[in-house]
Design a protein around this motif. Structure first.
Motif, PDB file in Angstrom:
ATOM      1  N   GLY A 112       0.794  -1.219   0.000  1.00 54.02           N
ATOM      2  CA  GLY A 112       0.000   0.000   0.000  1.00 54.02           C
ATOM      3  C   GLY A 112       0.828   1.272   0.000  1.00 54.02           C
ATOM      4  N   THR A 123      -1.360  -1.981  -3.746  1.00 55.32           N
ATOM      5  CA  THR A 123      -2.745  -2.284  -3.371  1.00 55.32           C
ATOM      6  C   THR A 123      -3.573  -1.109  -3.894  1.00 55.32           C
ATOM      7  OG1 THR A 123      -2.700  -1.057  -1.306  1.00 55.32           O
ATOM      8  CG2 THR A 123      -1.937  -3.340  -1.191  1.00 55.32           C
ATOM      9  N   LYS A 124      -4.861  -1.143  -3.615  1.00 46.69           N
ATOM     10  CA  LYS A 124      -5.729  -0.054  -4.104  1.00 46.69           C
ATOM     11  C   LYS A 124      -5.313   1.288  -3.517  1.00 46.69           C
ATOM     12  CE  LYS A 124      -9.824  -2.444  -5.551  1.00 46.69           C
ATOM     13  NZ  LYS A 124     -10.387  -3.597  -4.862  1.00 46.69           N
ATOM     14  N   ARG A 125      -4.708   1.239  -2.320  1.00 43.06           N
ATOM     15  CA  ARG A 125      -4.353   2.466  -1.612  1.00 43.06           C
ATOM     16  C   ARG A 125      -3.114   3.141  -2.218  1.00 43.06           C
ATOM     17  NH1 ARG A 125      -2.003   3.144   3.437  1.00 43.06           N
ATOM     18  NH2 ARG A 125      -1.526   0.931   3.520  1.00 43.06           N
ATOM     19  N   ARG A 151       0.426   3.644  -4.929  1.00 46.40           N
ATOM     20  CA  ARG A 151       0.660   3.943  -6.339  1.00 46.40           C
ATOM     21  C   ARG A 151       2.166   3.978  -6.535  1.00 46.40           C
ATOM     22  NH1 ARG A 151      -0.048   9.500  -6.013  1.00 46.40           N
ATOM     23  NH2 ARG A 151      -2.169   9.231  -5.422  1.00 46.40           N
ATOM     24  N   GLU A 197      -1.551  -1.784 -13.570  1.00 48.00           N
ATOM     25  CA  GLU A 197      -2.498  -0.832 -12.989  1.00 48.00           C
ATOM     26  C   GLU A 197      -1.874  -0.227 -11.729  1.00 48.00           C
ATOM     27  OE1 GLU A 197      -7.053  -0.999 -11.619  1.00 48.00           O
ATOM     28  OE2 GLU A 197      -6.348  -2.651 -12.905  1.00 48.00           O
ATOM     29  N   GLY A 198      -2.040   1.060 -11.558  1.00 48.09           N
ATOM     30  CA  GLY A 198      -1.479   1.693 -10.356  1.00 48.09           C
ATOM     31  C   GLY A 198      -0.104   2.296 -10.594  1.00 48.09           C
TER      32      GLY A 198
END
Ligand SMILES: C[S@@+](CC[C@H](N)C(=O)[O-])C[C@H]1O[C@@H](n2cnc3c(N)ncnc32)[C@H](O)[C@@H]1O
Length: 200
Positions: free
Chosen positions: A42, A65-67, A69, A85-86
């Motif tokens: 994250g 993670t989604k959090r 980048r 992605e990210g």
């Protein structure tokens, strides 16, 4: 029989190919991660001098993670197709005004990793002083954009400037260590300066 460094270098290249990484340098970051626990799940990570993209891909696979980048910047485009992605890719000089503004917009960062290397001339004193200048710029960027408690890894071609850079990093970090991963080639004079736990 124990493997020589050159044998290991070959096996790192083969392993990188088998695991889908564009460069063997990924195992230098992996070793430093195992040794220092630089990155956690994250985190927002800035990769300076990211092309062709092994370090970025490693961080994306293991820690994104989604959090979090990853912002990956290089003079050249990454060879990651598709871009995970990210990952935000920026092409240009990391220290130009234009790219700097974009780095700031995506920051601050929990971790900054830099494997950036200058174009080599073959004259060691020239190459080491170019590398020292790059390190200085990365450390200055960390001073502005690294969160409190954050970590930094920056590559240096060893000349006479290591101690001065370490001294500078000690003002910024609780712990500073020079580290040479096993995956570095025998004939390379590179070392990584690791700064841990950015001071408040
Ligand atoms: C050894 S490669 C990095 C390899 C990368 N860590 C990987 O695992 O794929 C060094 C990179 O530093 C980049 N570089 C050097 N100076 C730079 C600068 N001022 N801004 C952005 N990138 C830079 C070079 O273009 C080169 O791609």
């Amino acid at each position: 029989m124990a493997k020589s460094r050159r044998d290991r270098a070959d096996s790192y290249t083969l392993k990188a190919r088998a695991e889908g990484y564009p460069a063997r340098s990924v195992y230098k970051l992996e070793e430093m991660q195992q040794h220092f626990s630089l990155i956690k799940g994250g985190d927002t990570v800035l990769d300076v001098g990211a092309a062709p993209g092994s370090w970025t891909l490693y961080v994306a696979r293991k820690f994104l993670t989604k959090r979090g980048r990853i912002v990956a910047v290089d003079l050249n485009p990454l060879s990651l197709h598709p871009l995970p992605e990210g990952v935000v890719e920026l092409v240009g000089d990391a220290f130009s005004e234009e790219i700097r503004a974009q780095l700031v917009a995506h920051g601050p960062y929990d971790v900054i990793i830099s494997d950036a290397a200058p174009q080599t001339s073959g004259i060691r004193s020239v190459d080491t002083s170019r590398s020292e200048a790059l390190c200085e710029s990365v450390i200055a960027l960390a001073g502005e954009q690294l969160a409190v408690g954050g970590n930094l890894v920056v590559k240096l071609f060893q000349g006479g400037g290591q101690e001065a850079l370490i001294k500078e990093m000690r003002e910024l970090f609780t712990r500073v260590k020079p580290y040479k991963p096993k995956a570095c080639r025998d004939d390379s004079f590179e070392v990584y300066l690791v700064g841990l736990d950015r001071r408040g």
